[in-house]
Design a protein around this motif. Structure first.
Motif, short mmCIF file in Angstrom:
data_model
loop_
_atom_site.label_atom_id
_atom_site.label_comp_id
_atom_site.label_asym_id
_atom_site.label_seq_id
_atom_site.Cartn_x
_atom_site.Cartn_y
_atom_site.Cartn_z
N GLY A 64 7.23 -7.34 2.49
CA GLY A 64 7.11 -7.38 3.95
C GLY A 64 6.02 -6.49 4.52
O GLY A 64 5.86 -6.40 5.73
N SER A 65 5.25 -5.81 3.67
CA SER A 65 4.13 -5.00 4.19
C SER A 65 2.96 -5.13 3.22
O SER A 65 3.07 -5.75 2.17
CB SER A 65 4.55 -3.54 4.34
OG SER A 65 4.88 -2.98 3.10
N THR A 66 1.85 -4.51 3.59
CA THR A 66 0.66 -4.59 2.74
C THR A 66 0.73 -3.50 1.68
O THR A 66 1.01 -2.35 1.99
CB THR A 66 -0.61 -4.42 3.60
OG1 THR A 66 -0.59 -5.44 4.60
CG2 THR A 66 -1.86 -4.56 2.77
N LEU A 67 0.50 -3.89 0.43
CA LEU A 67 0.57 -2.92 -0.67
C LEU A 67 -0.65 -2.02 -0.64
O LEU A 67 -1.78 -2.48 -0.74
CB LEU A 67 0.64 -3.67 -2.01
CG LEU A 67 0.78 -2.81 -3.27
CD1 LEU A 67 2.05 -1.96 -3.21
CD2 LEU A 67 0.80 -3.68 -4.50
N ALA A 70 -1.93 4.03 -2.65
CA ALA A 70 -1.06 5.18 -2.94
C ALA A 70 0.32 4.71 -3.41
O ALA A 70 0.87 5.27 -4.37
CB ALA A 70 -0.92 6.07 -1.70
N GLU A 71 0.84 3.69 -2.75
CA GLU A 71 2.16 3.15 -3.12
C GLU A 71 2.12 2.57 -4.54
O GLU A 71 3.01 2.80 -5.36
CB GLU A 71 2.55 2.07 -2.11
CG GLU A 71 3.94 1.52 -2.28
CD GLU A 71 4.24 0.37 -1.33
OE1 GLU A 71 5.39 -0.07 -1.33
OE2 GLU A 71 3.33 -0.10 -0.60
N ILE A 76 3.10 2.93 -10.45
CA ILE A 76 2.54 2.93 -11.81
C ILE A 76 2.81 4.27 -12.50
O ILE A 76 3.16 4.30 -13.68
CB ILE A 76 1.02 2.63 -11.78
CG1 ILE A 76 0.80 1.16 -11.39
CG2 ILE A 76 0.38 2.92 -13.14
CD1 ILE A 76 -0.64 0.79 -11.11
N SER A 77 2.70 5.37 -11.76
CA SER A 77 2.94 6.67 -12.39
C SER A 77 4.39 6.78 -12.86
O SER A 77 4.67 7.36 -13.91
CB SER A 77 2.56 7.83 -11.47
OG SER A 77 3.47 7.94 -10.40
N GLN A 78 5.33 6.16 -12.11
CA GLN A 78 6.72 6.14 -12.56
C GLN A 78 6.85 5.34 -13.87
O GLN A 78 7.53 5.78 -14.79
CB GLN A 78 7.62 5.47 -11.51
CG GLN A 78 7.88 6.30 -10.27
CD GLN A 78 8.78 5.55 -9.31
OE1 GLN A 78 8.44 4.48 -8.83
NE2 GLN A 78 9.94 6.10 -9.05
N ASN A 111 10.29 -0.57 -6.16
CA ASN A 111 11.30 0.38 -6.62
C ASN A 111 11.70 0.06 -8.04
O ASN A 111 11.72 -1.10 -8.44
CB ASN A 111 12.51 0.32 -5.70
CG ASN A 111 13.51 1.42 -5.98
OD1 ASN A 111 13.15 2.48 -6.48
ND2 ASN A 111 14.76 1.18 -5.69
N VAL A 112 12.01 1.11 -8.80
CA VAL A 112 12.55 0.93 -10.15
C VAL A 112 13.64 1.98 -10.34
O VAL A 112 13.51 3.11 -9.88
CB VAL A 112 11.46 1.05 -11.25
CG1 VAL A 112 10.73 2.38 -11.17
CG2 VAL A 112 12.05 0.83 -12.63
#
Length: 143
Positions: A64-67, A70-71, A76-78, A111-112
């Protein structure tokens, strides 16, 4: 944190994943942990694990938003920290058209989540470590 575009690959052969109605479940057979993704996380995982360059994902409509960069970097860092992805120097794959449509249709943020409640059963060797004659999933008790 600098903007780092690149490609990634699944970290090891012990990592398997399955998609159920668009929700990815990723299982690490080495430690028995499994990972649940939001709908958008599932799609981004699919893209990243198949070698789509991160650059191709930034700016797409996701959840529902633009990726944003930073997000995506945080997500990816997770995945890197959890040992699910590794950096790859393979030639980047193109983003399949249906995947960007699937991303646009997602309604949850990236989310993960980690689950290890089944870890003891997952890492048991079902041939050698089960209780005779009960069999799987009765695990031998250390005597």
């Amino acid at each position: 944190m600098t903007h780092d575009c690149g490609t990634y690959a699944v970290a090891s052969r012990d990592i398997v994943f399955e998609s159920f109605d668009g929700e990815a479940v990723v299982l690490n057979l080495a430690n028995g942990k499994y990972f649940g993704f939001s709908d958008s996380g599932s799609r981004v995982w699919q893209a990243l694990s198949s070698g789509v360059n991160t650059e191709a994902l930034i700016g797409l409509t996701v959840g529902g938003s633009t990726l944003g960069a930073a997000e995506l970097e945080h997500f990816i860092s997770q995945l890197l920290e959890m040992g699910l992805l590794v950096r790859s120097d393979q030639v980047a794959q193109a983003l399949p058209g249906e995947l960007s449509a699937d991303l646009a249709a997602t309604n949850e943020p990236l989310n993960v989540s980690i689950h290890d409640d089944l870890a003891d059963l997952i890492i048991v060797d079902p041939i050698h470590e089960v209780e005779e004659p009960l069999g799987w999933p009765a695990v031998k008790q250390a005597s």
